[in-house]
Design a protein around this motif. Structure first.
Motif, PDB file in Angstrom:
ATOM      1  N   ARG A   1       0.836  -1.199   0.000  1.00  0.00           N
ATOM      2  CA  ARG A   1       0.000   0.000   0.000  1.00  0.00           C
ATOM      3  C   ARG A   1       0.873   1.253   0.000  1.00  0.00           C
ATOM      4  NH1 ARG A   1      -4.565   2.939   2.608  1.00  0.00           N
ATOM      5  NH2 ARG A   1      -3.800   5.074   2.331  1.00  0.00           N
ATOM      6  N   TYR A   2       0.482   2.236  -0.788  1.00  0.00           N
ATOM      7  CA  TYR A   2       1.206   3.503  -0.804  1.00  0.00           C
ATOM      8  C   TYR A   2       0.733   4.384   0.350  1.00  0.00           C
ATOM      9  CZ  TYR A   2       3.241   7.900  -2.248  1.00  0.00           C
ATOM     10  OH  TYR A   2       3.972   9.070  -2.261  1.00  0.00           O
ATOM     11  N   VAL A   3       1.682   4.864   1.155  1.00  0.00           N
ATOM     12  CA  VAL A   3       1.348   5.784   2.258  1.00  0.00           C
ATOM     13  C   VAL A   3       2.280   6.998   2.280  1.00  0.00           C
ATOM     14  CG1 VAL A   3       0.278   4.071   3.822  1.00  0.00           C
ATOM     15  CG2 VAL A   3       2.767   4.414   3.866  1.00  0.00           C
ATOM     16  N   GLY A   4       3.069   7.157   1.220  1.00  0.00           N
ATOM     17  CA  GLY A   4       4.026   8.270   1.179  1.00  0.00           C
ATOM     18  C   GLY A   4       5.337   7.860   1.847  1.00  0.00           C
ATOM     19  N   VAL A   5       6.422   8.414   1.377  1.00  0.00           N
ATOM     20  CA  VAL A   5       7.754   8.007   1.840  1.00  0.00           C
ATOM     21  C   VAL A   5       7.940   8.240   3.347  1.00  0.00           C
ATOM     22  CG1 VAL A   5      10.254   8.398   1.568  1.00  0.00           C
ATOM     23  CG2 VAL A   5       8.758   8.403  -0.439  1.00  0.00           C
ATOM     24  N   LYS A   6       7.586   9.440   3.803  1.00  0.00           N
ATOM     25  CA  LYS A   6       7.804   9.805   5.212  1.00  0.00           C
ATOM     26  C   LYS A   6       7.068   8.837   6.150  1.00  0.00           C
ATOM     27  CE  LYS A   6       5.654  13.516   6.649  1.00  0.00           C
ATOM     28  NZ  LYS A   6       4.776  13.633   7.745  1.00  0.00           N
ATOM     29  N   ASP A   7       5.796   8.604   5.876  1.00  0.00           N
ATOM     30  CA  ASP A   7       5.000   7.741   6.745  1.00  0.00           C
ATOM     31  C   ASP A   7       5.368   6.265   6.574  1.00  0.00           C
ATOM     32  OD1 ASP A   7       3.211   9.666   8.154  1.00  0.00           O
ATOM     33  OD2 ASP A   7       2.656  10.182   6.108  1.00  0.00           O
ATOM     34  N   ALA A   8       5.735   5.872   5.371  1.00  0.00           N
ATOM     35  CA  ALA A   8       6.142   4.477   5.141  1.00  0.00           C
ATOM     36  C   ALA A   8       7.371   4.146   5.985  1.00  0.00           C
ATOM     37  CB  ALA A   8       6.434   4.258   3.661  1.00  0.00           C
ATOM     38  N   LYS A   9       8.309   5.077   6.011  1.00  0.00           N
ATOM     39  CA  LYS A   9       9.539   4.863   6.802  1.00  0.00           C
ATOM     40  C   LYS A   9       9.214   4.774   8.289  1.00  0.00           C
ATOM     41  CE  LYS A   9      12.985   6.836   3.689  1.00  0.00           C
ATOM     42  NZ  LYS A   9      13.841   7.990   3.412  1.00  0.00           N
ATOM     43  N   LYS A  10       8.316   5.641   8.757  1.00  0.00           N
ATOM     44  CA  LYS A  10       7.931   5.629  10.177  1.00  0.00           C
ATOM     45  C   LYS A  10       7.215   4.333  10.526  1.00  0.00           C
ATOM     46  CE  LYS A  10       7.046  10.547  10.971  1.00  0.00           C
ATOM     47  NZ  LYS A  10       5.956  11.475  11.252  1.00  0.00           N
ATOM     48  N   ILE A  11       6.280   3.927   9.680  1.00  0.00           N
ATOM     49  CA  ILE A  11       5.505   2.707   9.929  1.00  0.00           C
ATOM     50  C   ILE A  11       6.433   1.495   9.981  1.00  0.00           C
ATOM     51  CG2 ILE A  11       3.806   1.123   8.863  1.00  0.00           C
ATOM     52  CD1 ILE A  11       2.300   3.711   7.920  1.00  0.00           C
TER      53      ILE A  11
ATOM     54  N   ALA B   1       9.690   1.527  10.675  1.00  0.00           N
ATOM     55  CA  ALA B   1      10.554   1.636  11.857  1.00  0.00           C
ATOM     56  C   ALA B   1       9.795   1.239  13.130  1.00  0.00           C
ATOM     57  CB  ALA B   1      11.085   3.059  11.983  1.00  0.00           C
ATOM     58  N   LEU B   2       8.536   1.617  13.214  1.00  0.00           N
ATOM     59  CA  LEU B   2       7.739   1.322  14.404  1.00  0.00           C
ATOM     60  C   LEU B   2       7.251  -0.130  14.432  1.00  0.00           C
ATOM     61  CD1 LEU B   2       5.589   4.589  14.397  1.00  0.00           C
ATOM     62  CD2 LEU B   2       7.143   3.923  16.247  1.00  0.00           C
ATOM     63  N   GLY B   3       7.225  -0.766  13.267  1.00  0.00           N
ATOM     64  CA  GLY B   3       6.737  -2.146  13.186  1.00  0.00           C
ATOM     65  C   GLY B   3       5.243  -2.255  13.469  1.00  0.00           C
ATOM     66  N   VAL B   4       4.498  -1.237  13.047  1.00  0.00           N
ATOM     67  CA  VAL B   4       3.050  -1.245  13.281  1.00  0.00           C
ATOM     68  C   VAL B   4       2.311  -1.392  11.946  1.00  0.00           C
ATOM     69  CG1 VAL B   4       3.143   0.160  15.383  1.00  0.00           C
ATOM     70  CG2 VAL B   4       2.985   1.304  13.148  1.00  0.00           C
ATOM     71  N   CYS B   5       1.017  -1.700  12.028  1.00  0.00           N
ATOM     72  CA  CYS B   5       0.211  -1.704  10.801  1.00  0.00           C
ATOM     73  C   CYS B   5      -0.460  -0.335  10.666  1.00  0.00           C
ATOM     74  CB  CYS B   5      -0.798  -2.853  10.794  1.00  0.00           C
ATOM     75  SG  CYS B   5      -2.056  -2.753  12.067  1.00  0.00           S
TER      76      CYS B   5
ATOM     77  N   GLU C   1      -2.835   0.814  13.469  1.00  0.00           N
ATOM     78  CA  GLU C   1      -2.145   1.210  14.716  1.00  0.00           C
ATOM     79  C   GLU C   1      -1.486   2.579  14.536  1.00  0.00           C
ATOM     80  OE1 GLU C   1      -0.382  -2.726  16.847  1.00  0.00           O
ATOM     81  OE2 GLU C   1       0.290  -2.412  14.782  1.00  0.00           O
ATOM     82  N   TYR C   2      -0.880   2.773  13.388  1.00  0.00           N
ATOM     83  CA  TYR C   2      -0.168   4.021  13.125  1.00  0.00           C
ATOM     84  C   TYR C   2      -1.124   5.206  13.180  1.00  0.00           C
ATOM     85  CZ  TYR C   2       2.849   7.382  10.699  1.00  0.00           C
ATOM     86  OH  TYR C   2       3.593   8.485  10.352  1.00  0.00           O
ATOM     87  N   LEU C   3      -2.284   5.047  12.578  1.00  0.00           N
ATOM     88  CA  LEU C   3      -3.246   6.152  12.543  1.00  0.00           C
ATOM     89  C   LEU C   3      -3.831   6.447  13.928  1.00  0.00           C
ATOM     90  CD1 LEU C   3      -5.022   5.427   9.134  1.00  0.00           C
ATOM     91  CD2 LEU C   3      -3.331   7.209   9.625  1.00  0.00           C
ATOM     92  N   GLU C   4      -3.823   5.421  14.781  1.00  0.00           N
ATOM     93  CA  GLU C   4      -4.254   5.633  16.179  1.00  0.00           C
ATOM     94  C   GLU C   4      -3.245   6.522  16.907  1.00  0.00           C
ATOM     95  OE1 GLU C   4      -6.782   4.459  18.425  1.00  0.00           O
ATOM     96  OE2 GLU C   4      -7.839   4.276  16.500  1.00  0.00           O
ATOM     97  N   MET C   5      -1.958   6.298  16.604  1.00  0.00           N
ATOM     98  CA  MET C   5      -0.872   7.050  17.263  1.00  0.00           C
ATOM     99  C   MET C   5      -0.763   8.448  16.704  1.00  0.00           C
ATOM    100  SD  MET C   5       1.791   3.943  16.606  1.00  0.00           S
ATOM    101  CE  MET C   5       3.289   4.604  17.240  1.00  0.00           C
ATOM    102  N   TYR C   6      -1.170   8.562  15.464  1.00  0.00           N
ATOM    103  CA  TYR C   6      -0.917   9.761  14.668  1.00  0.00           C
ATOM    104  C   TYR C   6      -1.682  10.970  15.175  1.00  0.00           C
ATOM    105  CZ  TYR C   6      -0.272  12.350  10.299  1.00  0.00           C
ATOM    106  OH  TYR C   6       0.055  13.285   9.348  1.00  0.00           O
TER     107      TYR C   6
END
Ligand SMILES: [Zn+2]
Length: 298
Positions: A274-284, A286-290, A293-298
């Motif tokens: 899935r495309y989520v953009g470079v910045k967010d893809a790298k964060k996701i 690194a965090l090892g989340v789906c 989960e990422y959008l909950e933290m965001y």
């Protein structure tokens, strides 16, 4: 002579007065006729509106009876006017979201697609694309005929090229998928489980672990690509290894990881990126989340 002249003038004056009176009467008659016509027009308009509303309602009621026997009973026991109201009320939620009526056990909210960070749009079994959602498509890799959202396609093309330079071919299998195709695929999967002896409700839930109901798939939004294979053994391939290593650099994430199925409610799919953009893809990554989960933290 004076008298004669006076008489002629007087007669002329009288004629003028009579003419003016006649003109005035005609004008009044026209005004009255116009106002009657107008009031008739209003009545006609109301009648037409009434007819059209009734037609609409009865069509909706006819549709609704396909889904809800309750409406039919109401129509039989209540006066026609109340029945029409009941049918309208019953059918309105279905207009807002058809899918919740079509598939038992699903009541998705309408996904928030009106966000500036469009690459983070959450589409899953609980978040359905709005009915009027439209996608502009572009070919994901030259000559493949597989499309993605035109804002995503260049990123896939870039990744495809880079992988190719490393001797890895990221064959795009399935990108944007029409909602009608999604519907057919989903319903075929339900039939498959029903033929195995499951009830309709059980079959629907099992099908949704593999193919999402129409409108709830990232493929419908053109934001995801199935790459190379639809077999779990794909995780042993060089292509998969390359994607795990490099995809985030191009804005793609493994959307349904093996250890997140309890959250994604989708079986492990090593091929679905899935495309989520470079910045967010790298964060996701690194965090090892789906994504959920990422959008909950965001
Ligand atoms: Zn997929």
């Amino acid at each position: 002579m004076d008298y004669i002249e006076y008489s002629i003038k007087k007669r002329k004056k009288e004629r003028k007065i009579k003419l003016a009176a006649a003109v005035a009467m005609i004008a009044v008659a026209i005004l009255i006729a116009f106002s009657v016509f107008r009031s008739g027009g209003d009545v006609n308009e109301k009648t037409t509106k009434g007819v059209s509303t009734e037609t609409g309602t009865s069509e909706e009621a006819a549709d609704t009876t396909l889904f809800e026997d309750v409406t039919t009973t109401k129509n039989r026991t209540e006066p026609p006017s109340s029945a029409s109201t009941a049918a309208t009320t019953t059918s309105s939620p279905r207009e807002e979201n058809t899918y919740e009526y079509a598939y038992a056990g699903f009541a998705p909210a309408v996904a928030n697609t009106d966000i500036s960070e469009w690459w983070l749009i959450l589409v899953n079994r609980d978040n359905i694309l709005p009915k009027d959602y439209s996608v502009t498509l572009a070919e994901a890799a030259p000559g493949t005929g597989v499309n993605l959202d035109s804002r995503v396609a260049p990123h896939y093309a870039k990744m495809y090229k880079a992988a190719g330079e490393d001797g890895v071919t990221l064959t795009p299998l399935s990108g944007h998928r029409r909602i009608s195709t999604q519907k057919n695929n989903f319903e075929n999967k339900i039939s498959y489980y029903q033929n195995k002896g499951y009830s309709k409700a059980e079959a629907t839930q099992l099908a949704a672990m593999i193919i999402l109901p129409p409108g709830t798939s990232e493929h419908n939004a053109g934001l995801a690509m199935d790459i190379c294979s639809l077999d779990e053994r794909f995780e042993k391939s060089d292509e998969f290894a390359w994607l795990c290593e490099n995809a985030a650099e191009y804005g793609f994430i493994l959307r349904y990881p093996k250890d997140k199925t309890d959250i994604t409610k989708i079986t492990y799919e090593p091929w679905h990126w899935r495309y989520v953009g470079v910045k967010d893809a790298k964060k996701i990554k690194a965090l090892g989340v789906c994504l959920e989960e990422y959008l909950e933290m965001y």
